[in-house]
Design a protein around this motif. Sequence first.
Motif, short mmCIF file in Angstrom:
data_model
loop_
_atom_site.label_atom_id
_atom_site.label_comp_id
_atom_site.label_asym_id
_atom_site.label_seq_id
_atom_site.Cartn_x
_atom_site.Cartn_y
_atom_site.Cartn_z
N HIS A 29 7.60 3.67 1.10
CA HIS A 29 9.00 3.25 1.11
C HIS A 29 9.10 1.73 1.08
CE1 HIS A 29 13.28 3.82 1.69
NE2 HIS A 29 13.27 2.93 2.67
N ASN A 30 9.86 1.21 0.13
CA ASN A 30 10.12 -0.22 0.02
C ASN A 30 11.44 -0.51 0.73
OD1 ASN A 30 10.96 -2.81 -0.86
ND2 ASN A 30 9.76 -2.63 -2.74
N GLU A 31 11.34 -1.03 1.96
CA GLU A 31 12.54 -1.27 2.75
C GLU A 31 13.47 -2.28 2.09
OE1 GLU A 31 13.52 0.25 5.34
OE2 GLU A 31 11.77 1.32 6.08
N ALA A 32 12.91 -3.34 1.51
CA ALA A 32 13.73 -4.40 0.92
C ALA A 32 14.56 -3.87 -0.25
CB ALA A 32 12.85 -5.55 0.46
N ALA A 33 13.93 -3.02 -1.07
CA ALA A 33 14.64 -2.49 -2.23
C ALA A 33 15.30 -1.15 -1.95
CB ALA A 33 13.66 -2.34 -3.40
N ALA A 34 15.10 -0.63 -0.74
CA ALA A 34 15.63 0.69 -0.36
C ALA A 34 15.23 1.75 -1.38
CB ALA A 34 17.14 0.63 -0.20
N THR A 35 13.95 1.68 -1.79
CA THR A 35 13.43 2.58 -2.82
C THR A 35 12.11 3.17 -2.35
OG1 THR A 35 14.41 1.18 -4.52
CG2 THR A 35 12.77 2.77 -5.25
N SER A 36 11.85 4.42 -2.75
CA SER A 36 10.59 5.06 -2.42
C SER A 36 9.78 5.30 -3.68
CB SER A 36 10.83 6.39 -1.70
OG SER A 36 11.38 6.17 -0.43
N TYR A 37 8.48 5.07 -3.57
CA TYR A 37 7.54 5.35 -4.65
C TYR A 37 6.45 6.26 -4.11
CZ TYR A 37 9.77 1.11 -6.46
OH TYR A 37 10.68 0.19 -6.88
N GLY B 211 11.33 8.52 8.25
CA GLY B 211 11.50 9.96 8.14
C GLY B 211 10.44 10.56 7.24
N PHE B 212 10.48 11.87 7.06
CA PHE B 212 9.47 12.54 6.25
C PHE B 212 9.83 12.45 4.78
CE2 PHE B 212 5.92 15.20 5.69
CZ PHE B 212 6.19 15.95 4.57
N ALA B 213 8.89 12.04 3.97
CA ALA B 213 9.20 11.84 2.56
C ALA B 213 8.24 12.54 1.61
CB ALA B 213 9.21 10.35 2.24
N GLY B 214 7.12 13.07 2.08
CA GLY B 214 6.27 13.87 1.22
C GLY B 214 4.92 13.27 0.92
N SER B 215 3.95 14.15 0.72
CA SER B 215 2.59 13.78 0.33
C SER B 215 1.90 15.03 -0.15
CB SER B 215 1.83 13.16 1.52
OG SER B 215 1.76 14.07 2.60
N ALA B 216 0.74 14.86 -0.78
CA ALA B 216 -0.03 16.01 -1.24
C ALA B 216 -1.49 15.63 -1.37
CB ALA B 216 0.49 16.52 -2.59
N ASN C 10 5.35 4.71 -14.24
CA ASN C 10 6.67 4.44 -13.68
C ASN C 10 7.58 5.66 -13.71
OD1 ASN C 10 6.33 1.51 -13.23
ND2 ASN C 10 6.13 1.46 -15.47
N ALA C 11 7.00 6.83 -13.93
CA ALA C 11 7.79 8.07 -13.95
C ALA C 11 7.03 9.17 -13.22
CB ALA C 11 8.07 8.50 -15.39
N VAL C 12 7.76 9.95 -12.46
CA VAL C 12 7.19 11.03 -11.67
C VAL C 12 7.88 12.34 -12.03
CG1 VAL C 12 6.78 11.91 -9.34
CG2 VAL C 12 6.66 9.46 -9.78
N THR C 13 7.09 13.39 -12.22
CA THR C 13 7.66 14.69 -12.55
C THR C 13 6.76 15.77 -11.96
OG1 THR C 13 8.48 16.09 -14.36
CG2 THR C 13 6.43 14.87 -14.75
N ASN C 14 7.02 17.02 -12.27
CA ASN C 14 6.16 18.11 -11.85
C ASN C 14 5.42 18.68 -13.05
OD1 ASN C 14 8.55 18.29 -9.70
ND2 ASN C 14 6.72 19.17 -8.79
N THR C 15 4.20 19.09 -12.84
CA THR C 15 3.44 19.70 -13.93
C THR C 15 4.13 20.97 -14.39
OG1 THR C 15 2.08 20.89 -12.33
CG2 THR C 15 1.24 18.78 -13.11
N THR C 16 3.99 21.26 -15.66
CA THR C 16 4.52 22.51 -16.19
C THR C 16 3.50 23.61 -15.96
OG1 THR C 16 3.63 21.99 -18.38
CG2 THR C 16 5.93 21.39 -17.94
N ILE C 17 3.93 24.71 -15.40
CA ILE C 17 3.02 25.81 -15.09
C ILE C 17 2.49 26.41 -16.38
CG2 ILE C 17 2.87 28.11 -14.08
CD1 ILE C 17 4.81 27.23 -11.95
N LEU C 18 1.17 26.56 -16.45
CA LEU C 18 0.48 27.13 -17.62
C LEU C 18 0.89 26.44 -18.91
CD1 LEU C 18 0.72 30.95 -16.80
CD2 LEU C 18 -0.90 29.26 -15.95
N GLY C 19 1.06 25.11 -18.83
CA GLY C 19 1.41 24.36 -20.02
C GLY C 19 2.73 24.76 -20.63
N GLY C 20 3.64 25.27 -19.78
CA GLY C 20 4.95 25.70 -20.26
C GLY C 20 5.00 27.15 -20.65
#
Length: 382
Positions: A251-259, A229-234, A300-310
């Motif tokens: 997608h890691n099928e064995a671990a059922a996890t997406s990175y 399925g669709f999971a995202g890219s940029a 090992n962590a994913v987030t979104n950038t803060t707009i204008l440094g917060g």
Amino acid sequence: MFRKLYAGLLGWVVLMPAATLAQQFTLTDLGSLSPTGINSWAQVVGNDNHHAVLWSFGHIRRLGTLAGGTFSWAAAINDFGAVTGTADGPGQIVSRFGGSAIACNDLLQPFIWTEQTQMRGLGTVGPASDEAGFDDNGCPFPFYAAAINNRGQVVGYTGQLPDVFQWVFLWTNAQGMSIFGSSWWYTYGNGISNSGEIVGENGNGESGYATYWKDGAATELSGLPGISGFAGSAANGINDLGQIVGWSTLHNEAAATSYIHAVNWTPSGKISDLGTLSGDTDSSASKINLFGLVIGSSGNAVTNTTILGGQDADYGAGPLEVIGRPFIWSEATGMLDLNKLIRPHSGWVLNTVTDINQWGQIVGEGTLNGEQRGFLLTPTFF
């Protein structure tokens, strides 16, 4: 001189595998400056205490604000010294469908700064008056600049309104401001080449997919294989050879996890997984220079950038980023931890990188003996 530097850079890229743990970069301390961009002349732009700043060979210049404004935020600089970013202050909103402009007393808008013109606001484009979530004059509708090319074209994205409408924008001196893209959530314009090709993320309501725009036509870039399925890219950066970098879900099928993994696309659209640094699960590529050197972050962590440094938290978050260690990648070396390519025991820990110029100079942020600082890395062959 160009041939000498070109040969030096190619030699540095090819020989790097033989000495990956040796010092490959010298480091310049940029102090409290948070760098966001660097041009071919090693001029650096960034931000300090919510004001746009230009650093040039040790000289600091504050770029000011728009008349009546309170802050400015630099995003990028081109090879002619033109800076773009975002600032508040009075501005004009032009209707998408023609008609007279509307004056707004406090508009969050892109700017261009040059030595000749100083800082000038570019205004914004108002959405259709019958679209939900917008008032009639569009004054609350913010535009954030992300990149500028050597033709002075500026690209960026709008904020997310309460109903999550969002667009990519392009400003040119000849045609002014235009907005395009799917308009639905996760829509960003992140980079632009000197010939005007734009890369970013086009929304589909659930996430976004990497997109390339040329002459107004959008092309979806392929994601990594094996995704159910669709999971995202940029797409985050593009060079003048048409090479594009960004990230794609894996997608890691064995671990059922997406990175997510850093990727690059050739001009023909072929995608390659750049992997991660040892021990990490995620990575994202942010910029690529003319010689194919790629920078980004692995962790090992994913987030979104803060707009204008917060500075502005009212209209959603910026594009996705990985929290971890900064890397440099080339076809010859693969992915290398930049912390292992500076002088050891210097007291520095490099945390993020934001831009790379044609000569391999890199800017970013880190800590020096625990204190937050900006830095400039210069290949040792210089």
